[in-house]
Design a protein around this motif. Sequence first.
Motif, short mmCIF file in Angstrom:
data_model
loop_
_atom_site.label_atom_id
_atom_site.label_comp_id
_atom_site.label_asym_id
_atom_site.label_seq_id
_atom_site.Cartn_x
_atom_site.Cartn_y
_atom_site.Cartn_z
N ARG A 29 7.66 26.31 -0.66
CA ARG A 29 7.45 27.41 -1.59
C ARG A 29 7.84 27.07 -3.03
O ARG A 29 8.26 27.95 -3.78
N LEU A 30 7.68 25.80 -3.41
CA LEU A 30 8.04 25.40 -4.77
C LEU A 30 7.25 26.21 -5.81
O LEU A 30 7.81 26.62 -6.83
N GLU A 31 5.95 26.43 -5.53
CA GLU A 31 5.12 27.16 -6.50
C GLU A 31 5.60 28.59 -6.73
O GLU A 31 5.40 29.15 -7.79
N GLN A 32 6.25 29.18 -5.71
CA GLN A 32 6.76 30.55 -5.84
C GLN A 32 8.17 30.58 -6.45
O GLN A 32 8.67 31.64 -6.77
N ARG A 33 8.81 29.42 -6.57
CA ARG A 33 10.16 29.36 -7.12
C ARG A 33 10.12 28.63 -8.47
O ARG A 33 9.69 29.18 -9.44
N CYS A 34 10.54 27.40 -8.49
CA CYS A 34 10.55 26.53 -9.67
C CYS A 34 10.56 27.29 -10.99
O CYS A 34 11.48 28.05 -11.25
N ASN A 35 9.53 27.11 -11.80
CA ASN A 35 9.54 27.68 -13.15
C ASN A 35 9.12 29.14 -13.20
O ASN A 35 8.99 29.72 -14.28
N THR A 36 8.91 29.80 -12.05
CA THR A 36 8.55 31.22 -12.06
C THR A 36 9.71 32.11 -11.63
O THR A 36 9.62 33.32 -11.72
N HIS A 37 10.79 31.52 -11.14
CA HIS A 37 11.94 32.28 -10.65
C HIS A 37 13.09 32.12 -11.63
O HIS A 37 13.50 31.01 -11.96
N LYS A 38 13.62 33.25 -12.13
CA LYS A 38 14.62 33.23 -13.19
C LYS A 38 15.84 32.36 -12.83
O LYS A 38 16.27 31.52 -13.62
N ASN A 39 16.40 32.57 -11.65
CA ASN A 39 17.60 31.82 -11.26
C ASN A 39 17.30 30.33 -11.08
O ASN A 39 18.10 29.48 -11.44
N TRP A 40 16.14 30.03 -10.51
CA TRP A 40 15.76 28.62 -10.34
C TRP A 40 15.61 27.95 -11.70
O TRP A 40 16.06 26.82 -11.89
N MET A 43 19.09 27.28 -13.15
CA MET A 43 19.85 26.25 -12.44
C MET A 43 19.08 24.93 -12.27
O MET A 43 19.65 23.93 -11.87
N LYS A 44 17.78 24.99 -12.54
CA LYS A 44 16.89 23.83 -12.36
C LYS A 44 16.98 23.24 -10.96
O LYS A 44 17.11 22.03 -10.76
N TYR A 45 16.90 24.12 -9.95
CA TYR A 45 16.88 23.67 -8.57
C TYR A 45 15.63 22.82 -8.33
O TYR A 45 14.57 23.08 -8.88
N CYS A 46 15.75 21.80 -7.48
CA CYS A 46 14.62 20.95 -7.09
C CYS A 46 13.85 20.45 -8.31
O CYS A 46 12.61 20.38 -8.30
N GLN A 47 14.57 20.07 -9.35
CA GLN A 47 13.96 19.70 -10.63
C GLN A 47 12.86 18.64 -10.46
O GLN A 47 11.77 18.79 -10.99
N TYR A 48 13.16 17.59 -9.72
CA TYR A 48 12.20 16.49 -9.54
C TYR A 48 10.99 16.94 -8.73
O TYR A 48 9.85 16.69 -9.10
N SER A 49 11.24 17.63 -7.60
CA SER A 49 10.13 18.07 -6.75
C SER A 49 9.25 19.09 -7.46
O SER A 49 8.03 19.08 -7.30
N CYS A 50 9.86 19.97 -8.26
CA CYS A 50 9.08 20.94 -9.03
C CYS A 50 8.17 20.21 -10.02
O CYS A 50 6.99 20.53 -10.16
N GLY A 56 7.01 22.13 -13.00
CA GLY A 56 8.30 21.72 -13.55
C GLY A 56 8.82 22.69 -14.59
O GLY A 56 8.11 23.55 -15.10
N TYR A 57 10.10 22.50 -14.92
CA TYR A 57 10.76 23.38 -15.88
C TYR A 57 10.37 22.98 -17.31
O TYR A 57 10.05 21.83 -17.58
N GLU A 58 10.40 23.98 -18.20
CA GLU A 58 9.98 23.78 -19.58
C GLU A 58 10.73 22.61 -20.22
O GLU A 58 11.95 22.54 -20.17
N GLY A 59 9.96 21.68 -20.80
CA GLY A 59 10.55 20.55 -21.50
C GLY A 59 10.90 19.37 -20.61
O GLY A 59 11.25 18.30 -21.11
N ASP A 60 10.81 19.53 -19.30
CA ASP A 60 11.16 18.43 -18.39
C ASP A 60 10.05 17.39 -18.29
O ASP A 60 8.88 17.73 -18.12
N VAL A 61 10.42 16.14 -18.42
CA VAL A 61 9.55 15.02 -18.12
C VAL A 61 10.39 14.08 -17.26
O VAL A 61 11.20 13.31 -17.76
N CYS A 62 10.22 14.20 -15.95
CA CYS A 62 11.06 13.43 -15.03
C CYS A 62 10.60 11.98 -14.94
O CYS A 62 9.40 11.71 -14.90
N CYS A 63 11.56 11.07 -14.90
CA CYS A 63 11.26 9.67 -14.67
C CYS A 63 10.81 9.53 -13.22
O CYS A 63 11.52 9.94 -12.30
#
Length: 109
Positions: A29-40, A43-50, A56-63
Amino acid sequence: ASANDCTDCTDLPSETMQSNDEVCATFERLEQRCNTHKNWSRMKYCQYSCYQAGVGYEGDVCCLDAAPAVSPAEDPAVSPAEPPTAPSSPTVISPVSSEGKKQQAKKEG
């Protein structure tokens, strides 16, 4: 983005995910959480997988070449020290037969 422009992202599951033994890499359920869920987002949960899932979260460019940090308890690469094994004593399978014979002998005697 070049390697210098990327972030070593973490892949830490939320507390709810941890209590359900879920990990980011296989969370459905990453699409329902990640950058659409306030707490996620906070906290940037699952940052890489998102990031990998395109949410992904705003401004993130994961290596992508670095392995993401996950909590040791949730690391799928860690295997249990001793795999479960079958019971070693075959007598456990049929304890009733010997007891039944004893009870029958008492009745007859």
